[in-house]
Design an enzyme around this catalytic site. Structure first.
Site, PDB file in Angstrom:
ATOM      1  N   HIS A   1      28.534 -15.256 116.576  1.00  0.00           N
ATOM      2  CA  HIS A   1      28.582 -14.648 117.904  1.00  0.00           C
ATOM      3  C   HIS A   1      27.437 -13.684 118.190  1.00  0.00           C
ATOM      4  O   HIS A   1      26.918 -13.663 119.317  1.00  0.00           O
ATOM      5  CB  HIS A   1      29.917 -13.941 118.111  1.00  0.00           C
ATOM      6  CG  HIS A   1      31.024 -14.863 118.468  1.00  0.00           C
ATOM      7  ND1 HIS A   1      31.136 -15.453 119.703  1.00  0.00           N
ATOM      8  CD2 HIS A   1      32.080 -15.326 117.739  1.00  0.00           C
ATOM      9  CE1 HIS A   1      32.211 -16.235 119.743  1.00  0.00           C
ATOM     10  NE2 HIS A   1      32.804 -16.177 118.556  1.00  0.00           N
TER      11      HIS A   1
ATOM     12  N   SER B   1      28.454 -21.157 113.055  1.00  0.00           N
ATOM     13  CA  SER B   1      28.792 -20.323 111.897  1.00  0.00           C
ATOM     14  C   SER B   1      29.490 -21.135 110.821  1.00  0.00           C
ATOM     15  O   SER B   1      29.899 -20.589 109.795  1.00  0.00           O
ATOM     16  CB  SER B   1      29.681 -19.146 112.320  1.00  0.00           C
ATOM     17  OG  SER B   1      30.912 -19.617 112.859  1.00  0.00           O
TER      18      SER B   1
END
Length: 294
Positions: free
Chosen positions: A167, A227
């Site tokens: 993020h 991720s």
């Protein structure tokens, strides 16, 4: 849409004030008492924090630093291959360290000059409305623990690697940051919980698991994909559908597994036009109106 029963490891405070993270039996660290104690200690730091106070730091162990280093090393070439150029430019601008776990305060210090986003600690999953409303203030709630060392390239729940490598790199883009903020402001306008869930589901299939066409190739921009070592190998083989707000807000999905259906934007301009407009105009009547079209 997701169901509450799928929520990640809940955190509770006992009568004596101690904090416990409740790991599921299928969690890699379920039978590791040392890991569970460490998770409790890190969660307690976040529970004790109050808004406005300095962001608490965690004294990461060498083993935890090694996990960060390994994941950063393994994700870097996959980002170069699979990430959308907007994400790559933002990642370069942010310049997260690859040799140590950054403190949340450090992440915020790097982000503020780029997009104004800051990071604050969370012991675990934050209630939906609280999490999304904070995005409207350009504030991101992040966990501080790391995944179990037995599976450094996998986590069944959002750890600091997901929250920051995924993020924060995304939030370093002014365009992705604006979409994220818009989702938060839409949540703040919503009075109905069903509306908040609908907004969260659209966010899930875009800022979390969004893909986008770029120069004829399908690239990822969602933090959940970028991720995840495994997700980057799988996303191009999933069922790819065009952007559709009604579908994204109503389709069933499992947050603990690879996403079998993904929604692709034709361009960043289209993403902003379709999804950004939805976030900017969504009110409590919007979900029911869109559901009627499915």
């Amino acid at each position: 849409m997701f169901e509450d029963g799928q929520l990640y490891s809940p955190v509770s405070t006992k009568d004596d004030g101690s904090v416990e993270v409740h790991l599921g039996e299928n969690h890699p660290g379920f039978r590791d008492e040392a890991y569970r104690a460490r998770r409790n200690d890190i969660a307690e730091i976040a529970v004790a924090w109050s808004p406005g106070a300095p962001i608490p730091t965690v004294d990461y162990t060498e083993g935890e630093q090694d996990i960060w280093r390994e994941v950063a090393r393994e994700l870097a070439p996959k980002h170069e291959k699979h990430a959308h150029s907007e994400y790559l430019h933002a990642k370069e601008a942010l310049g997260l360290p690859s040799d140590h776990v950054p403190q949340l305060g450090e992440v915020g210090e790097r982000l503020v000059p780029l997009t104004g986003f800051t990071y604050v600690p969370a012991p675990g999953l934050v209630p939906l409305r609280e999490f999304y409303e904070s995005l409207g203030r350009r504030e991101f709630h992040s966990t501080q623990y790391l995944r179990h060392p037995s599976q450094p390239l996998y986590t069944p729940e959002p750890d600091i690697i997901h929250e920051v490598m995924g993020h924060a790199n995304q939030l370093a883009s002014p365009r992705f940051a604006a979409l994220t903020e818009a989702a938060g402001k839409a949540t703040a306008r919503a009075e109905l919980d069903d509306t908040v869930k609908f907004i969260a589901d659209v966010f899930w299939f875009t800022l979390e698991f969004g893909v986008m066409w770029e120069d004829g190739d399908l690239k990822a921009y969602g933090a959940g994909i970028l991720s995840s070592y495994g997700e980057m190998d799988e996303y191009a083989h999933m069922e790819i559908r065009p952007l559709d707000i009604a579908e994204m807000g109503t389709i069933n999905y499992d947050i603990t597994a690879y996403q079998p259906v993904l929604f692709a934007a034709d361009s960043l301009d289209q993403l902003e036009d379709v999804v950004g407009t939805f976030f900017d105009t969504c009110d409590d009547e919007t979900p029911s109106r869109l559901k009627a079209t499915v």
